[in-house]
Design a protein around this motif. Sequence first.
Motif, short mmCIF file in Angstrom:
data_model
loop_
_atom_site.label_atom_id
_atom_site.label_comp_id
_atom_site.label_asym_id
_atom_site.label_seq_id
_atom_site.Cartn_x
_atom_site.Cartn_y
_atom_site.Cartn_z
N ASP A 1 81.56 -23.71 -4.34
CA ASP A 1 82.19 -24.73 -5.17
C ASP A 1 82.35 -24.12 -6.56
OD1 ASP A 1 82.98 -26.88 -6.69
OD2 ASP A 1 81.40 -28.22 -6.00
N VAL A 2 83.55 -23.65 -6.88
CA VAL A 2 83.77 -22.96 -8.15
C VAL A 2 83.63 -23.88 -9.35
CG1 VAL A 2 85.17 -21.11 -7.19
CG2 VAL A 2 86.27 -23.20 -7.96
N GLU A 3 83.61 -25.18 -9.11
CA GLU A 3 83.41 -26.15 -10.20
C GLU A 3 81.94 -26.31 -10.55
OE1 GLU A 3 86.03 -27.54 -11.74
OE2 GLU A 3 87.29 -26.36 -10.41
N GLN A 4 81.05 -25.85 -9.69
CA GLN A 4 79.60 -26.01 -9.88
C GLN A 4 79.00 -24.67 -10.32
OE1 GLN A 4 78.13 -29.02 -9.30
NE2 GLN A 4 76.16 -28.28 -9.95
N SER A 5 78.39 -24.64 -11.47
CA SER A 5 77.80 -23.40 -11.96
C SER A 5 76.42 -23.19 -11.36
CB SER A 5 77.69 -23.45 -13.49
OG SER A 5 76.84 -24.51 -13.86
N TRP A 6 75.94 -21.96 -11.44
CA TRP A 6 74.57 -21.64 -11.01
C TRP A 6 73.83 -21.11 -12.21
CZ3 TRP A 6 71.88 -22.66 -6.73
CH2 TRP A 6 70.62 -22.09 -6.64
N PRO A 7 72.64 -21.57 -12.49
CA PRO A 7 71.86 -22.53 -11.71
C PRO A 7 72.40 -23.93 -11.88
CG PRO A 7 70.63 -21.87 -13.66
CD PRO A 7 71.90 -21.06 -13.64
N THR A 8 72.39 -24.66 -10.81
CA THR A 8 72.93 -26.01 -10.80
C THR A 8 71.85 -27.00 -11.25
OG1 THR A 8 73.95 -27.71 -9.41
CG2 THR A 8 72.40 -26.26 -8.34
N PRO A 9 72.23 -28.04 -11.96
CA PRO A 9 71.25 -29.04 -12.40
C PRO A 9 70.83 -30.00 -11.28
CG PRO A 9 73.42 -29.64 -13.18
CD PRO A 9 73.56 -28.30 -12.52
N ALA A 10 71.40 -29.86 -10.10
CA ALA A 10 71.09 -30.75 -8.98
C ALA A 10 69.63 -30.61 -8.56
CB ALA A 10 72.00 -30.45 -7.80
N ARG A 11 69.11 -31.62 -7.91
CA ARG A 11 67.71 -31.59 -7.46
C ARG A 11 67.57 -30.97 -6.07
NH1 ARG A 11 65.07 -37.29 -8.61
NH2 ARG A 11 63.59 -36.28 -7.24
N ASP A 12 68.64 -31.00 -5.28
CA ASP A 12 68.57 -30.50 -3.90
C ASP A 12 69.04 -29.05 -3.83
OD1 ASP A 12 71.10 -31.34 -4.60
OD2 ASP A 12 71.61 -32.11 -2.62
N VAL A 13 68.21 -28.17 -4.41
CA VAL A 13 68.53 -26.75 -4.52
C VAL A 13 67.61 -25.94 -3.62
CG1 VAL A 13 68.64 -24.83 -6.14
CG2 VAL A 13 69.30 -27.10 -6.88
N CYS A 14 68.17 -24.90 -3.00
CA CYS A 14 67.38 -24.02 -2.13
C CYS A 14 66.32 -23.29 -2.96
CB CYS A 14 68.32 -23.01 -1.48
SG CYS A 14 67.47 -21.70 -0.58
N PRO A 15 65.05 -23.46 -2.61
CA PRO A 15 63.98 -22.80 -3.39
C PRO A 15 64.05 -21.27 -3.30
CG PRO A 15 63.06 -23.99 -1.52
CD PRO A 15 64.51 -24.30 -1.56
N ALA A 16 64.48 -20.75 -2.19
CA ALA A 16 64.58 -19.27 -2.05
C ALA A 16 65.66 -18.71 -2.97
CB ALA A 16 64.87 -18.90 -0.60
N CYS A 17 66.79 -19.40 -3.07
CA CYS A 17 67.86 -18.94 -3.96
C CYS A 17 67.43 -19.00 -5.42
CB CYS A 17 69.13 -19.77 -3.74
SG CYS A 17 69.99 -19.37 -2.21
N VAL A 18 66.65 -19.99 -5.79
CA VAL A 18 66.13 -20.08 -7.16
C VAL A 18 65.29 -18.86 -7.48
CG1 VAL A 18 64.62 -21.38 -8.70
CG2 VAL A 18 66.24 -22.60 -7.24
N VAL A 19 64.40 -18.49 -6.57
CA VAL A 19 63.53 -17.35 -6.77
C VAL A 19 64.36 -16.06 -6.83
CG1 VAL A 19 61.70 -15.95 -5.71
CG2 VAL A 19 61.50 -18.43 -5.76
N LEU A 20 65.33 -15.91 -5.94
CA LEU A 20 66.11 -14.69 -5.86
C LEU A 20 67.04 -14.48 -7.06
CD1 LEU A 20 66.93 -14.80 -2.06
CD2 LEU A 20 65.44 -13.16 -3.24
N THR A 21 67.36 -15.54 -7.79
CA THR A 21 68.21 -15.39 -8.98
C THR A 21 67.41 -15.36 -10.27
OG1 THR A 21 68.58 -17.79 -9.08
CG2 THR A 21 70.24 -16.47 -7.92
N SER A 22 66.11 -15.44 -10.17
CA SER A 22 65.27 -15.43 -11.38
C SER A 22 65.02 -14.02 -11.87
CB SER A 22 63.92 -16.07 -11.10
OG SER A 22 64.10 -17.41 -10.76
#
Length: 75
Positions: free
Chosen positions: A54-75
């Motif tokens: 979704d090119v309209e949604q930036s990362w990190p996204t402010p949403a609550r339903d985020v993949c925990p593995a992706c959060v760790v991998l982009t940190s």
Amino acid sequence: MSASTLAATTFVAARSRAHGPTSALWHAVELHRPTAEVDGACELTLCGSLARIDVEQSWPTPARDVCPACVVLTS
């Protein structure tokens, strides 16, 4: 290769589909091409899932339903 020739890594958000008891999550995708070239097909996320960018949604996204593995991998 010098540090000045390294490009910054670009991550975009992608939404997975719900599968059975698993809810849909936002994932991170490392983008190697301009967002104008993204055609809406599923892409491989950092955690190995398939999700639609979704090119309209930036990362990190402010949403609550985020993949925990992706959060760790982009940190």
